[in-house]
Design a protein around this motif. Sequence first.
Motif, PDB file in Angstrom:
ATOM      1  N   GLY A 250       0.686  -0.874   0.037  1.00  9.50           N
ATOM      2  CA  GLY A 250      -0.034   0.057   0.135  1.00  9.50           C
ATOM      3  C   GLY A 250       0.782   1.334   0.289  1.00  9.50           C
ATOM      4  N   TYR A 251       1.769   1.243   0.837  1.00  7.91           N
ATOM      5  CA  TYR A 251       2.796   2.155   0.998  1.00  7.91           C
ATOM      6  C   TYR A 251       3.278   2.628  -0.649  1.00  7.91           C
ATOM      7  CZ  TYR A 251       6.622   5.452   2.312  1.00  7.91           C
ATOM      8  OH  TYR A 251       7.215   6.390   2.690  1.00  7.91           O
TER       9      TYR A 251
ATOM     10  N   GLN B 183      -2.176   6.378   4.629  1.00  8.45           N
ATOM     11  CA  GLN B 183      -1.152   7.038   4.864  1.00  8.45           C
ATOM     12  C   GLN B 183       0.578   7.371   3.857  1.00  8.45           C
ATOM     13  OE1 GLN B 183       0.519   4.860   8.630  1.00  8.45           O
ATOM     14  NE2 GLN B 183       0.405   2.836   7.857  1.00  8.45           N
ATOM     15  N   GLY B 184       0.513   6.741   3.077  1.00  4.01           N
ATOM     16  CA  GLY B 184       1.313   6.677   2.487  1.00  4.01           C
ATOM     17  C   GLY B 184       1.683   7.897   1.615  1.00  4.01           C
ATOM     18  N   ALA B 185       0.459   8.727   1.038  1.00  4.02           N
ATOM     19  CA  ALA B 185       0.431   9.786   1.301  1.00  4.02           C
ATOM     20  C   ALA B 185       0.088  10.749   1.950  1.00  4.02           C
ATOM     21  CB  ALA B 185      -1.777  10.011   0.477  1.00  4.02           C
TER      22      ALA B 185
ATOM     23  N   VAL C 251       3.625   6.060  -2.810  1.00  8.32           N
ATOM     24  CA  VAL C 251       5.322   6.854  -3.088  1.00  8.32           C
ATOM     25  C   VAL C 251       5.963   6.711  -4.044  1.00  8.32           C
ATOM     26  CG1 VAL C 251       6.968   6.801  -1.630  1.00  8.32           C
ATOM     27  CG2 VAL C 251       4.335   6.852  -0.626  1.00  8.32           C
ATOM     28  N   ASP C 252       6.086   5.276  -3.958  1.00  4.86           N
ATOM     29  CA  ASP C 252       6.825   4.550  -5.186  1.00  4.86           C
ATOM     30  C   ASP C 252       6.686   4.440  -6.543  1.00  4.86           C
ATOM     31  OD1 ASP C 252       9.925   4.041  -3.602  1.00  4.86           O
ATOM     32  OD2 ASP C 252       8.102   2.783  -2.048  1.00  4.86           O
ATOM     33  N   ARG C 253       5.469   4.037  -6.258  1.00  5.30           N
ATOM     34  CA  ARG C 253       5.038   3.315  -8.370  1.00  5.30           C
ATOM     35  C   ARG C 253       4.211   4.770  -8.565  1.00  5.30           C
ATOM     36  NH1 ARG C 253       6.067   1.914 -12.571  1.00  5.30           N
ATOM     37  NH2 ARG C 253       4.599   0.156 -13.638  1.00  5.30           N
TER      38      ARG C 253
END
Length: 372
Positions: free
Chosen positions: A174-175, A204-206, A179-181
């Motif tokens: 999910g993170y 929470q990554g966003a 964030v990465d993709r």
Amino acid sequence: MKTRAAVLWGVGEEWKIEEVTLDDPRGREVLVKTKAAGMCHSDEHVVTGDMPAPHFPLIGGHEGSGIVEAVGPEVTRVAVGDHVSMSFIPSCGKCPSCIKGQSFLCDEGAKLFNLGMPGDDRVAHHIGDVPAARMTQLGSFAEHMLLSEDGVVKVAEDLPFPQVALVSCGVATGYGSVVDRAGTKAGDTVVVIGAGGVGMNAVQGAAIAGAQRVVVIDPEEFKREQAMEFGATHTYASIDEAMGGLGEMTWGQMADQTIITVGVMKGDILEPAMNLTGKGGTVVVTAVAPMVDEDAKLNMFMLSMMNKEIKGTVFGSANPRNQIPNLLAMYQAGKLKLDELITNTYTLDEINQGYDDMRNGKNIRGVIVFDD
């Protein structure tokens, strides 16, 4: 040795607790005493048949943590007594993908549903005289796991095992999706469709990436409420409800990134997700679709004329040996919520109750905790 495990004997059946006989570790294999196992929706995809398993019986589970109890003579990455997180994506470090820095696409991943062990293809797990496969060569719904060292990542010994288990799949996926993709950056508007064990970590990554707006869409009120605790700024029960609200709050610009993390990906979700996404925006398909589905609804004219893009992702498009320690360090620093993801814990014998709770929308993530 013998161990107890939750086993699936066929599509549509319940998990059954069986006694499994394991080989001693050979070559680059490790024996791990399981301490915790996350109950991910991907195992449910095998139950429903959306993700066809080539071999039954199948020992379930691919989120896990534990302690190394024995190692084969060629093991170099871990030692007896090490605390480890599982990685359903192996990383050999030698194939073209690993060399290019994309170990989430490691060639060893082609063996994830083989009956035999990754190193020598021998059958090393049996229930009586019946050979047993393992979910993604892991099988964390078991008191012990026999694994390739490519599928374990050493972690700090002061970390709690349930939280270590969660970063091995759901949190990282999910993170990394956002964030990465998706490449979310400060000031962006992000939409997350589906706020379960993976989607909540996209939320929470966003927030951690600095998104100005984090919009969550989920039909379950409980999950919408929880999403606000993980960094959501707005929540809606449906895509239709979100469309108007998103347009108003962004003055018609819509989302920069939309992340699809529903329980089961269907082709008819893609076009609505694209409509939530503004010009030059990105849609990331993280959710697992039935393997045989090939149809998707998509306006190709708008795809090109609005310069949008659609991306797939596995493990959040991040490298397990880097991402797992990174996420755990963020947790230790108080920047990543892991404790709050665990709605309920279960014993191995309560696995069917745990999956019933997941199906009924009661859990963000259920975790099986093993006794000493």
